[in-house]
Design an enzyme around this catalytic site. Structure first.
Site, short mmCIF file in Angstrom:
data_model
loop_
_atom_site.label_atom_id
_atom_site.label_comp_id
_atom_site.label_asym_id
_atom_site.label_seq_id
_atom_site.Cartn_x
_atom_site.Cartn_y
_atom_site.Cartn_z
N ASN A 143 -15.40 -14.22 -23.00
CA ASN A 143 -14.68 -14.65 -24.21
C ASN A 143 -15.55 -14.27 -25.40
OD1 ASN A 143 -13.31 -15.92 -26.23
ND2 ASN A 143 -13.32 -17.95 -25.29
N ARG B 277 -10.73 -12.74 -22.27
CA ARG B 277 -9.77 -13.56 -22.99
C ARG B 277 -9.47 -12.88 -24.32
NH1 ARG B 277 -10.72 -18.17 -27.23
NH2 ARG B 277 -8.59 -18.90 -27.39
N HIS C 234 -2.98 -20.87 -26.79
CA HIS C 234 -3.33 -21.67 -25.59
C HIS C 234 -2.43 -21.33 -24.40
CE1 HIS C 234 -4.86 -25.18 -28.35
NE2 HIS C 234 -5.87 -24.40 -28.00
N ARG D 238 -7.56 -28.84 -38.16
CA ARG D 238 -6.35 -28.16 -38.65
C ARG D 238 -5.27 -29.18 -39.02
NH1 ARG D 238 -6.49 -24.60 -33.70
NH2 ARG D 238 -7.98 -22.95 -34.18
N GLU E 104 -9.13 -22.52 -18.14
CA GLU E 104 -8.69 -21.22 -18.64
C GLU E 104 -9.48 -20.07 -18.02
OE1 GLU E 104 -8.87 -23.32 -22.42
OE2 GLU E 104 -7.33 -21.97 -23.18
#
Ligand code: ADP
Length: 401
Positions: free
Chosen positions: A7, A91, A181, A243, A386
């Protein structure tokens, strides 16, 4: 086969080496502060051995060399040579409308990932650099696969992804809902179907709640995403750590005018200074906010309350979107670990027969059904993974070559 999951961020490179014969993590680590003076690596082997050092990593290329050193030569080495790595899974945050599933990297795919940087400037370019650096380190013999955060959401119908603004912006700039996601929503919805013994069931309706620092909810019908809360970027939906989630755009232009903010400053405010942090003024971390709320901090309590309320509203809207739900799944840092949030969200669905077993709901971070046997809708905690999901996609593609 051993698969390296990568990643790559703008200044970091996270990795895991996974043995797919038993799905165990052999080692994981992080090359941090790439491009800065104090760039460093932290690496941990499956048996607890560790390697940490300051290493000069001006670019992602040196970061790959450093991770290979950590894996092959350091005191915490876990393999003897490059040859033991069968494939690499990357990813990638944005696949645009171009990628609706994971795929093998070739020159064209790498270029496309780079081209899509327009849609995810902070992410896709580093991913591209990661692919290039990886090719330099491993050569072209080791297959690389790209796994996209957006791919799972590409099954959404037009009515779910077109915004209510002039259609020309979709045509001209591809402005639409993409979601994020996706790897996590896919993984937990597949696990949920498997636990329920309903794999491949086209009628199975699941609402998946990925509630971490970043947070999103998806409606998954028959294994396909039909709607999701994140939008053109991961900013849309409900409040997250920093956020804002959805806000009336006029409120934002009003603030921008009052405070003389540029569009970038406005975006920064919504992405980095809002959500739990912005409302509570305490922290973006759910644990800190809940602790402050318990001590009587009103704004912290309000932040918790807003988060749970907004999550419930999304879950409710997705139950409506699918005309029902068979299961609700909670995952990620908060979803897996915060029993109060789960209870508060599920209370909103008592009217449709959702019942939580409060003893089971105390369990943290384990795959478990937390609804009572007579609950009309099953509720599960399913820890997301993930990296494993990326490794599985990578293995499937490599096996099909
Ligand atoms: P991301 O991957 O988006 O950075 P995570 O999925 O790791 O985020 O989730 C981080 C969030 O999970 C933080 O807000 C943290 O406070 C919360 N969290 C982690 N453990 C617990 C816990 N035991 N109880 C409540 N919240 C927790």
């Amino acid at each position: 086969m051993k698969i390296l999951v990568v990643n790559a961020g703008s200044s970091s490179l996270k990795y895991q080496l996974i043995d797919m014969d038993n799905e165990q993590v052999i080692a994981k680590g992080l090359c941090d502060k790439i491009g800065l003076e104090d760039s460093n690596v932290k690496h941990k082997a499956f048996d607890g051995r560790e390697y940490a050092a300051e290493v000069k990593m001006p670019t992602h290329s040196e970061a790959f060399e450093t991770l290979m050193y950590a894996l092959i030569e350091s005191d915490a080495k876990v393999i003897d040579s490059y040859d033991e790595i069968g494939a690499i899974g990357h990813r990638v945050v944005h696949g645009g409308t171009y990628f609706d599933k994971s795929c093998l990297v070739d020159d064209e795919v790498a270029e496309k990932v780079e081209e899509l940087r327009e849609l995810a400037p902070l992410h896709n370019h580093p991913h591209y650099l990661g692919i290039v650096a990886c090719t330099k380190t491993f050569g072209k013999e080791v297959p690389q696969v790209v796994v996209f955060d957006t791919a799972f959401h590409q099954t959404m119908p037009e009515k779910a992804y077109i915004f209510g603004i002039p259609y020309e912006y979709y045509e001209k700039y591809k402005v639409r809902r993409y979601g994020a996601h996706g790897t996590s929503h896919k993984y937990v919805s597949e696990r949920c179907a498997a636990i329920m013994g309903r794999e491949g069931d086209k009628d199975l309706k699941i609402v998946t709640c990925h509630i971490g620092n970043g947070a999103s909810i998806s409606a998954v019908k028959g294994g396909e995403c039909v709607d999701t809360s994140m939008g053109f970027t991961p900013l849309d939906g409900f409040i997250m750590g920093t956020r804002s989630g959805g806000v009336d755009p006029s409120a934002l232009t009003y603030i921008a005018n009052k405070e003389n903010m540029t569009p970038d400053q406005l975006s920064d405010m919504c992405n980095k200074k809002s959500g739990l942090l912005g409302i509570s003024g305490v922290s973006s971390d759910n644990r800190d906010v809940s602790a402050a709320a318990a001590e009587g901090n009103h704004r912290a309590a309000l932040a918790n309350e807003i988060q749970r309320y907004q999550i419930a509203k999304f879950v409710g809207s997705y139950i409506a979107a699918m005309n029902g739900a068979d299961a609700i799944v909670f995952t990620a840092g908060i979803g897996e670990n915060d029993p109060v949030l789960r209870t508060e969200v599920c209370k909103h669905f008592e009217y449709m027969g959702v019942k939580i077993d409060e003893e089971k709901n105390k369990i943290r971070g384990e795959e478990v059904e937390i609804s009572t046997p007579d609950s009309k809708v099953k509720v599960y905690i399913i820890p997301t993974n993930e990296e494993l999901a990326i490794a599985k996609d990578t293995l499937a593609i490599v096996n099909s070559l």
